[in-house]
Design a protein around this motif. Structure first.
Motif, PDB file in Angstrom:
ATOM      1  N   PHE A  65       0.815  -1.209   0.000  1.00  0.00           N
ATOM      2  CA  PHE A  65       0.000   0.000   0.000  1.00  0.00           C
ATOM      3  C   PHE A  65       0.853   1.265   0.000  1.00  0.00           C
ATOM      4  CE2 PHE A  65      -2.631   3.260   2.161  1.00  0.00           C
ATOM      5  CZ  PHE A  65      -3.609   3.369   1.177  1.00  0.00           C
ATOM      6  N   THR A  66       2.032   1.223   0.590  1.00  0.00           N
ATOM      7  CA  THR A  66       2.895   2.409   0.592  1.00  0.00           C
ATOM      8  C   THR A  66       3.243   2.834  -0.831  1.00  0.00           C
ATOM      9  OG1 THR A  66       4.841   0.981   0.877  1.00  0.00           O
ATOM     10  CG2 THR A  66       3.879   1.946   2.867  1.00  0.00           C
ATOM     11  N   PRO A  97      -8.683  -0.001   8.658  1.00  0.00           N
ATOM     12  CA  PRO A  97      -9.275   1.326   8.906  1.00  0.00           C
ATOM     13  C   PRO A  97      -8.461   2.459   8.297  1.00  0.00           C
ATOM     14  CG  PRO A  97      -9.481  -0.028  10.865  1.00  0.00           C
ATOM     15  CD  PRO A  97      -8.648  -0.812   9.894  1.00  0.00           C
ATOM     16  N   HIS A  98      -7.125   2.387   8.393  1.00  0.00           N
ATOM     17  CA  HIS A  98      -6.278   3.426   7.804  1.00  0.00           C
ATOM     18  C   HIS A  98      -6.472   3.505   6.298  1.00  0.00           C
ATOM     19  CE1 HIS A  98      -2.844   5.785   6.501  1.00  0.00           C
ATOM     20  NE2 HIS A  98      -2.406   4.746   5.809  1.00  0.00           N
ATOM     21  N   ILE A  99      -6.440   2.358   5.625  1.00  0.00           N
ATOM     22  CA  ILE A  99      -6.580   2.348   4.167  1.00  0.00           C
ATOM     23  C   ILE A  99      -7.971   2.824   3.765  1.00  0.00           C
ATOM     24  CG2 ILE A  99      -6.660   0.840   2.140  1.00  0.00           C
ATOM     25  CD1 ILE A  99      -4.437  -0.832   3.403  1.00  0.00           C
ATOM     26  N   ARG A 100      -8.977   2.430   4.519  1.00  0.00           N
ATOM     27  CA  ARG A 100     -10.348   2.873   4.201  1.00  0.00           C
ATOM     28  C   ARG A 100     -10.457   4.394   4.306  1.00  0.00           C
ATOM     29  NH1 ARG A 100     -14.371  -1.308   7.408  1.00  0.00           N
ATOM     30  NH2 ARG A 100     -12.864  -3.006   7.552  1.00  0.00           N
ATOM     31  N   THR A 101      -9.874   4.950   5.346  1.00  0.00           N
ATOM     32  CA  THR A 101      -9.927   6.404   5.518  1.00  0.00           C
ATOM     33  C   THR A 101      -9.193   7.102   4.388  1.00  0.00           C
ATOM     34  OG1 THR A 101     -10.037   6.197   7.929  1.00  0.00           O
ATOM     35  CG2 THR A 101      -9.313   8.309   7.039  1.00  0.00           C
ATOM     36  N   TRP A 102      -8.026   6.594   4.035  1.00  0.00           N
ATOM     37  CA  TRP A 102      -7.226   7.184   2.962  1.00  0.00           C
ATOM     38  C   TRP A 102      -7.987   7.147   1.641  1.00  0.00           C
ATOM     39  CZ3 TRP A 102      -4.959   5.981  -1.711  1.00  0.00           C
ATOM     40  CH2 TRP A 102      -3.874   6.769  -2.117  1.00  0.00           C
ATOM     41  N   LEU A 103      -8.624   6.021   1.328  1.00  0.00           N
ATOM     42  CA  LEU A 103      -9.368   5.882   0.083  1.00  0.00           C
ATOM     43  C   LEU A 103     -10.619   6.749   0.081  1.00  0.00           C
ATOM     44  CD1 LEU A 103      -9.087   2.026  -0.495  1.00  0.00           C
ATOM     45  CD2 LEU A 103      -8.075   3.816  -1.922  1.00  0.00           C
ATOM     46  N   THR A 104     -11.285   6.841   1.217  1.00  0.00           N
ATOM     47  CA  THR A 104     -12.498   7.659   1.307  1.00  0.00           C
ATOM     48  C   THR A 104     -12.186   9.117   0.998  1.00  0.00           C
ATOM     49  OG1 THR A 104     -13.476   6.160   2.944  1.00  0.00           O
ATOM     50  CG2 THR A 104     -14.390   8.386   2.807  1.00  0.00           C
ATOM     51  N   GLU A 105     -11.051   9.594   1.499  1.00  0.00           N
ATOM     52  CA  GLU A 105     -10.649  10.986   1.251  1.00  0.00           C
ATOM     53  C   GLU A 105     -10.305  11.230  -0.213  1.00  0.00           C
ATOM     54  OE1 GLU A 105      -7.433  11.365   3.970  1.00  0.00           O
ATOM     55  OE2 GLU A 105      -8.720  11.704   5.724  1.00  0.00           O
ATOM     56  N   ARG A 106     -10.071  10.170  -0.955  1.00  0.00           N
ATOM     57  CA  ARG A 106      -9.698  10.281  -2.370  1.00  0.00           C
ATOM     58  C   ARG A 106     -10.666   9.509  -3.258  1.00  0.00           C
ATOM     59  NH1 ARG A 106      -5.945  10.154   1.250  1.00  0.00           N
ATOM     60  NH2 ARG A 106      -4.056  11.463   1.116  1.00  0.00           N
ATOM     61  N   LYS A 107     -11.872   9.338  -2.816  1.00  0.00           N
ATOM     62  CA  LYS A 107     -12.811   8.457  -3.511  1.00  0.00           C
ATOM     63  C   LYS A 107     -13.153   8.925  -4.918  1.00  0.00           C
ATOM     64  CE  LYS A 107     -17.096  10.445  -1.626  1.00  0.00           C
ATOM     65  NZ  LYS A 107     -18.319  10.124  -0.843  1.00  0.00           N
ATOM     66  N   ASN A 108     -13.004  10.205  -5.199  1.00  0.00           N
ATOM     67  CA  ASN A 108     -13.296  10.688  -6.547  1.00  0.00           C
ATOM     68  C   ASN A 108     -12.223  10.291  -7.551  1.00  0.00           C
ATOM     69  OD1 ASN A 108     -15.692  11.926  -5.740  1.00  0.00           O
ATOM     70  ND2 ASN A 108     -14.643  13.833  -5.205  1.00  0.00           N
ATOM     71  N   ASP A 109     -11.042   9.924  -7.057  1.00  0.00           N
ATOM     72  CA  ASP A 109      -9.943   9.507  -7.929  1.00  0.00           C
ATOM     73  C   ASP A 109      -9.816   7.997  -8.028  1.00  0.00           C
ATOM     74  OD1 ASP A 109      -9.123  12.133  -8.475  1.00  0.00           O
ATOM     75  OD2 ASP A 109      -7.872  12.204  -6.672  1.00  0.00           O
TER      76      ASP A 109
END
Length: 376
Positions: A65-66, A97-109
């Motif tokens: 993921f990094t 949870p970390h990856i979900r939060t990261w993806l949610t913040e960038r969900k439009n991309d």
């Protein structure tokens, strides 16, 4: 991209792969070099409305993921004249949870593609994991138009309808298809047909639910039988897959992890640009050739020829075409009683009628050489 613990697959929208072993992971330098080259290539023929897609593929891409984070940040710093979208194909078990939060913040991309094979029993049979361990609700709620890929094996085929209906009633969009590379046996097509009929009846009884693949398959190619069948996917033309060392391949099924590195020269010489060369002489005589899908990667892996399709799939394709075309006719006629059909729906209806009539003729016509498969 493909990373073995992250393979990068660029697609010209367009796509990329990942492992626990650090030596089997793509690094950022390799990834950015690949993307720089592909961005320049894409810019040379880009037309308004197109997009460049970067797919992180595996293996399990979230093991690295990094790299996904770093590649995303690097791309966002580039000045590009075209849009870039990102996709992750994952089994979902590492969506922390970390990856979900990261993806949610960038969900439009981003978009996330999960493989979900039906009920708890079906998931365990195919994937060896508990369906409750997969955050499918998170994906559905974050990306409203997301769909889940259901791959049928011989073990899960008898539960196909139950799996689709169960997941649909939970609000999930399901795109399903029989697995490639499987030796489907006589009789499997009858089970597939019966399961498809159950799903078709469910859709007809619930007109508020939008039918998903394969029940929305458009048979319009059958309206022009003299035309060369279109490619089943963008392999080798609109898709390029990169292994962790930066070497490119037509798709992930041509990677060294599948064939070994000694096959690279042969694979590099394969020509996917002419659709006519992707249809064998045998298949070119089949009246269902315009409705038949195939996997060129499995054709090469199992039979050494990208145009040589799996004959074990013929019965399955026939069963699907018969049921789905009949469903589409009923579905659209049912809809026509409530309102006037659109031009696209009328085209869909016309194509479905052509497909259904073609399939019905196969019951009695002597279709050499595939008659042995259809009538045995």
């Amino acid at each position: 991209m493909v990373t073995h613990a992250c393979n990068l697959r660029c697609t010209y929208c367009f796509e990329k792969h990942k492992s626990n072993d650090p030596s089997r992971r793509m690094d950022l330098g390799t990834a950015t070099a690949i993307l720089s080259k592909e961005f320049n290539r894409f810019a040379s023929f880009y037309r308004k409305g197109e997009r460049f897609a970067v797919e992180f593929f595996g293996g399990e891409p979230l093991l690295n993921f990094t790299l996904i984070e770093s590649v995303y940040d690097w791309v966002k710093r580039q000045v590009l004249d075209f849009p870039v979208v990102f996709q992750i194909t994952t089994n979902g078990t590492l969506l922390t949870p970390h990856i979900r939060t990261w993806l949610t913040e960038r969900k439009n991309d981003f978009r996330v593609i999960l493989s979900v094979d039906g009920t708890e029993v079906m998931q365990a049979r195919n994937r060896g994991c508990d369906i409750d361990a997969i955050p499918i609700a998170f994906v559905r709620d974050t990306w409203e138009k997301s769909y889940f890929k259901m791959t049928l094996s011989r073990e899960t085929l008898p539960d196909f309808a139950a799996g689709v209906i169960s997941l649909t009633e939970h609000g999930y969009r399901i795109a399903s298809s029989p697995a490639e590379g499987i030796a489907w046996q006589p009789g499997d097509d009858l089970i597939y047909k019966e399961q498809l009929e159950q799903i078709g009846r469910y859709y007809l009884e619930h007109p508020e639910i939008v039918p998903e693949h394969p029940f929305n398959f458009l048979y319009k190619e059958m309206l022009d039988p003299e035309k060369t069948p279109v490619k089943s996917c963008g392999v080798g033309t609109s898709i390029v897959t990169y292994d962790i060392d930066g070497r490119s391949y037509p798709c992930h099924l041509f990677l060294p992890v599948v064939h070994g590195r000694e096959e690279h020269r042969k694979i590099a010489a394969l020509d996917f640009s002419d659709p006519a060369k992707l249809v064998s002489e045998q298949c070119a005589r089949c009246p269902l050739r315009h409705a038949c899908r195939t996997c060129y990667g499995y054709n090469y892996l199992d039979r050494g020829d990208i145009a040589w399709r799996n004959p074990n799939n013929c019965r399955m394709q026939l069963a699907e075409a018969r049921v789905v075309s009949a469903f589409e006719i009923n579905y659209l006629m049912q809809r026509s009683k409530r309102r006037q059909l659109t031009d696209d729906e009328l085209l869909m209806l016309k194509a479905a009628v052509r497909c259904y009539r073609t399939v019905e003729k196969l019951k009695s016509e002597d279709l050499s050489p595939i008659s042995q498969l259809f009538n045995s």
